[in-house]
Design an enzyme around this catalytic site. Structure first.
Site, mmCIF file in Angstrom:
data_model
loop_
_atom_site.group_PDB
_atom_site.id
_atom_site.type_symbol
_atom_site.label_atom_id
_atom_site.label_comp_id
_atom_site.label_asym_id
_atom_site.label_seq_id
_atom_site.Cartn_x
_atom_site.Cartn_y
_atom_site.Cartn_z
ATOM 1 N N ALA A 1 50.407 43.649 40.432
ATOM 2 C CA ALA A 1 50.127 42.901 39.363
ATOM 3 C C ALA A 1 49.245 41.586 39.655
ATOM 4 C CB ALA A 1 51.371 42.442 38.626
ATOM 5 N N PHE B 1 47.824 37.557 38.377
ATOM 6 C CA PHE B 1 48.353 36.476 37.631
ATOM 7 C C PHE B 1 48.597 36.125 36.438
ATOM 8 C CE2 PHE B 1 44.198 34.590 37.670
ATOM 9 C CZ PHE B 1 44.196 33.873 36.718
ATOM 10 N N GLU C 1 51.193 37.100 43.998
ATOM 11 C CA GLU C 1 51.923 35.923 44.766
ATOM 12 C C GLU C 1 51.868 34.626 44.175
ATOM 13 O OE1 GLU C 1 49.390 37.839 45.123
ATOM 14 O OE2 GLU C 1 47.860 36.553 46.159
ATOM 15 N N ARG C 2 50.921 34.544 42.936
ATOM 16 C CA ARG C 2 50.755 33.320 42.536
ATOM 17 C C ARG C 2 51.768 33.040 41.110
ATOM 18 N NH1 ARG C 2 44.298 32.791 41.775
ATOM 19 N NH2 ARG C 2 44.301 34.983 41.422
ATOM 20 N N SER D 1 41.603 42.158 39.873
ATOM 21 C CA SER D 1 40.025 41.935 39.733
ATOM 22 C C SER D 1 39.243 43.198 40.470
ATOM 23 C CB SER D 1 39.652 40.900 40.868
ATOM 24 O OG SER D 1 40.169 41.276 42.232
ATOM 25 N N CYS E 1 42.000 39.495 30.297
ATOM 26 C CA CYS E 1 40.929 40.593 30.436
ATOM 27 C C CYS E 1 40.367 40.761 29.363
ATOM 28 C CB CYS E 1 41.527 41.682 31.224
ATOM 29 S SG CYS E 1 43.043 42.349 30.308
HETATM 30 P P1 NAD Z 1 43.525 39.629 41.892
HETATM 31 O O1 NAD Z 1 42.835 41.026 42.106
HETATM 32 O O2 NAD Z 1 42.997 38.520 42.685
HETATM 33 O O3 NAD Z 1 45.105 39.869 42.235
HETATM 34 C C1 NAD Z 1 45.469 41.208 41.456
HETATM 35 C C2 NAD Z 1 46.640 41.615 42.507
HETATM 36 O O4 NAD Z 1 45.637 42.138 43.860
HETATM 37 C C3 NAD Z 1 47.436 40.754 43.152
HETATM 38 O O5 NAD Z 1 48.910 41.130 43.361
HETATM 39 C C4 NAD Z 1 47.157 40.205 44.820
HETATM 40 O O6 NAD Z 1 47.936 39.958 45.587
HETATM 41 C C5 NAD Z 1 46.027 41.543 45.147
HETATM 42 N N1 NAD Z 1 44.858 41.461 45.850
HETATM 43 C C6 NAD Z 1 44.054 40.161 45.468
HETATM 44 N N2 NAD Z 1 42.952 40.263 46.153
HETATM 45 C C7 NAD Z 1 43.091 41.506 47.016
HETATM 46 C C8 NAD Z 1 42.135 42.202 47.971
HETATM 47 N N3 NAD Z 1 41.114 41.776 48.438
HETATM 48 N N4 NAD Z 1 42.738 43.221 48.670
HETATM 49 C C9 NAD Z 1 44.078 43.394 48.021
HETATM 50 N N5 NAD Z 1 44.701 43.085 47.087
HETATM 51 C C10 NAD Z 1 44.329 42.103 46.655
HETATM 52 O O7 NAD Z 1 43.468 39.416 40.349
HETATM 53 P P2 NAD Z 1 43.924 38.345 39.636
HETATM 54 O O8 NAD Z 1 43.076 36.908 39.962
HETATM 55 O O9 NAD Z 1 45.441 38.004 39.983
HETATM 56 O O10 NAD Z 1 43.815 38.633 38.037
HETATM 57 C C11 NAD Z 1 42.442 38.522 37.193
HETATM 58 C C12 NAD Z 1 41.811 39.525 37.270
HETATM 59 O O11 NAD Z 1 42.458 40.565 36.704
HETATM 60 C C13 NAD Z 1 40.372 39.387 36.325
HETATM 61 O O12 NAD Z 1 39.232 40.010 36.841
HETATM 62 C C14 NAD Z 1 40.838 40.236 35.133
HETATM 63 O O13 NAD Z 1 39.750 40.582 34.035
HETATM 64 C C15 NAD Z 1 41.567 41.319 35.693
HETATM 65 N N6 NAD Z 1 42.590 41.707 34.630
HETATM 66 C C16 NAD Z 1 42.483 43.201 34.203
HETATM 67 C C17 NAD Z 1 43.256 43.580 33.003
HETATM 68 C C18 NAD Z 1 42.861 44.794 32.514
HETATM 69 O O14 NAD Z 1 43.801 45.528 32.093
HETATM 70 N N7 NAD Z 1 41.765 45.412 32.695
HETATM 71 C C19 NAD Z 1 44.524 43.018 32.667
HETATM 72 C C20 NAD Z 1 44.509 41.548 33.275
HETATM 73 C C21 NAD Z 1 43.699 41.085 33.961
#
Ligand code: NAD
Length: 521
Positions: free
Chosen positions: A170, A172, A199-200, A249, A304
């Site tokens: 998931a 943050f 983790e945040r 992301s 998002c």
């Molecule tokens: P993030 O990708 O940084 O983190 C999401 C999860 O992935 C976390 O649990 C994290 O530990 C893990 N993660 C992070 N970087 C990683 C990597 N390089 N390799 C493997 N795992 C990794 O996202 P975020 O900053 O927590 O959330 C914001 C993003 O989520 C924005 O881009 C937003 O648009 C998107 N989002 C999309 C939806 C949707 O339904 N389309 C909904 C909510 C958020």
């Protein structure tokens, strides 16, 4: 009180690897029905975004702990998948009641870790609760199909069955809603679940796990691990895990999709966005400006489905000054302060990134109509605040347009006609959400039919579908083929078994072997 029982003050190693006495509480793992302390030497700080104080430490679970969590899911799968569907339904009926009774406590845990306002945090819980409520219809949702008498004495029917151990990763920005898109849907279908919260913002998921335990779910059916890349790789690679739900992301989502698909896993991956709001000159002005401002700046733009890009068509260009006035009137403060409209960004890095993208717009020739940088919130000087920002004269090649900003920044483009606006939206690689503001039905119909985006609002700025439908982001905002929740969510978490049976009367017994391909005709 529950948060405190799940977090425990203890001796923790600092990130530099030194052991140190600390009064900062640590987040537990949830393994085999028990909230346990991690034995890891690696911890991550969780901050309050309004103050940047460290409020908790979250473990990077060890390999042994992650294995124990998956083993627990695997061990409990047989009995849980065989548990009667009415029993599973009853547990989720109790679960939705418990969540409903504790919305405020869940919201407080979100605000302190994520920063959004308390009212917005309650909305976060409520949208997740709606999914839990929908799981309570599982007795209808999991129905198979039947077709009697496909040939003499022969009937065909299907069962919808769970698939095994599933996992969720998931982001943050919705600490309640997004985990609740994941494990309740999967578990009510008879799967067991391994959850990795962001983790945040781990606290809300821990509370939700405790509430599910209180609702009567058996030990081991839900396990929770914490961590970052290593935990994600573990989930992608472990052979017992059959399906992964990811939200976050593009960088992480595309990586997870590819890595896990390679092992034959089902993956649904909801990712980033650039959502356009097309404003037609015939729109109801008051309604449109308020909706645009709410959807661009609510949750500090960290949704998002935030409407982060406005396209003003024709005469609607002249509405810009009023848009700015409305944005200026929003109050920025810590999320738990009365009257706050938007809170801080999640981290100093996020603030720095948003400020950099604002500056890039200025450097590339856009006009900064409202600048939220350098905002100071009295009493919260160390918080990650950026005030509402509006950039106009934006062109499609500018960085502030090509990148998802994920902050309280509305960028404004202009178009001469509806066709021009549609072509702009369709040239953008993302396809999460969009909205059109108009009083003309034919204009709305043309837009909804021609625009290549998964979720479209007509005078609705944030068209997030209710759980009897599915979240249908498309293009670069989604990888996979079945979406989150609704009928598609049930499809994702189940597999079909087809049975063809023939019961003949004794005198109709087959007398000779039939060696040609049966046609059932
Ligand atoms: P993030 O990708 O940084 O983190 C999401 C999860 O992935 C976390 O649990 C994290 O530990 C893990 N993660 C992070 N970087 C990683 C990597 N390089 N390799 C493997 N795992 C990794 O996202 P975020 O900053 O927590 O959330 C914001 C993003 O989520 C924005 O881009 C937003 O648009 C998107 N989002 C999309 C939806 C949707 O339904 N389309 C909904 C909510 C958020």
């Amino acid at each position: 009180i529950v948060i405190r029982s799940l977090l425990k003050k203890r001796l923790v190693p600092l990130q530099a690897g030194r052991m140190c006495y600390s009064s900062v509480p640590t987040t537990k793992l949830f393994i085999d029905g028990k909230f346990v302390d991690s034995k890891t030497s690696q911890w991550l700080d969780v901050h309050n975004p309004a103050t940047n104080e460290v409020i908790a430490r979250v473990p990077k679970a060890t390999q042994e702990e992650m294995l124990a969590a998956v083993d627990s899911c695997s061990r409990s799968y047989h009995s849980w998948s065989e548990t009667s569907i009415l029993t599973r339904q009853q547990i989720f009926l109790r679960y939705q009641q418990i969540i409903k009774a504790n919305i405020k406590e869940l919201a407080r845990s979100i605000t302190v870790e994520q920063g959004k306002t308390l009212a917005d945090a309650e909305g976060d819980v409520f949208r997740g609760l709606q999914v839990v409520e929908h799981t309570c219809s599982i007795t209808s949702l999991m129905l198979g199909e039947t077709l009697p008498s496909i040939t003499t004495d022969m009937d065909i029917y299907t069962y919808r069955l769970p698939i095994g151990v599933c996992a969720g990763i998931a982001p943050f920005n919705f600490p309640a809603m997004i985990p609740l898109w994941m494990f309740p849907m999967a578990m009510v279908c008879g799967n067991t679940y391994l959850m990795k919260p962001s983790e945040r913002v781990p606290a809300c998921t821990m509370l939700l796990a405790k509430m599910l335990q209180d609702a009567g779910v058996p030990d081991g059916t839900l396990n929770i691990i914490h961590g970052q890349h290593h935990a994600v790789n573990f989930i992608c690679d472990h052979p017992a895990i059959k399906a992964i739900s990811f939200v976050g992301s593009n960088q992480a989502g595309e990586y997870i999709y590819e890595r896990a698909s390679k092992y034959g896993k089902r993956v649904q991956s909801n990712m980033g966005a650039k959502n356009h709001g097309v404003v037609m000159p015939d729109a109801n002005k008051e309604n449109t400006l308020n909706q645009l401002v709410g959807a661009a700046f609510g949750a500090a733009g960290q949704r998002c489905m935030a409407l982060s890009t406005a396209i003003l068509v024709g005469e609607a260009r002249s509405w810009l000054p009023e848009l700015v006035e409305r944005a200026k009137a929003l109050r920025v403060n810590a999320g738990d302060q009365a009257g706050a409209d938007l809170g801080p960004l999640i981290s100093p890095q996020a603030k720095e990134r948003v400020n950099r993208l604002i500056q890039s717009g200025v450097d590339e020739g856009a006009k900064l109509l409202l600048d939220g940088r350098n905002l100071k919130v009295p009493g919260y000087e160390k918080g990650n605040f950026v005030g509402p920002t509006i950039i106009s004269n934006v062109k499609p090649q500018m960085k502030c347009y090509t990148e998802e900003i994920f902050g309280p920044v509305l960028i404004v483009l202009e178009a001469d006609s509806l066709d021009d606006a549609i072509s702009l939206v369709n040239s953008n690689p993302f396809g999460n959400g969009t909205a059109i503001f108009t009083t003309n039905g034919a204009t709305a119909r043309k837009y909804t039919h021609e625009v290549d985006v998964g979720q479209v609002g007509v005078n609705v700025p944030i068209p997030v579908p209710l759980p009897m439908f599915s979240f249908t982001g498309s293009q670069a905002s989604f990888r996979g083929d079945t979406n989150f929740y609704g009928k598609q969510g049930i499809q994702f978490y189940t597999q079909i078994k087809t049975v063809i049976s023939q019961w003949k009367a004794e005198d109709a017994t087959v007398k000779t072997p039939a060696v040609s391909m049966p046609t059932m005709g």
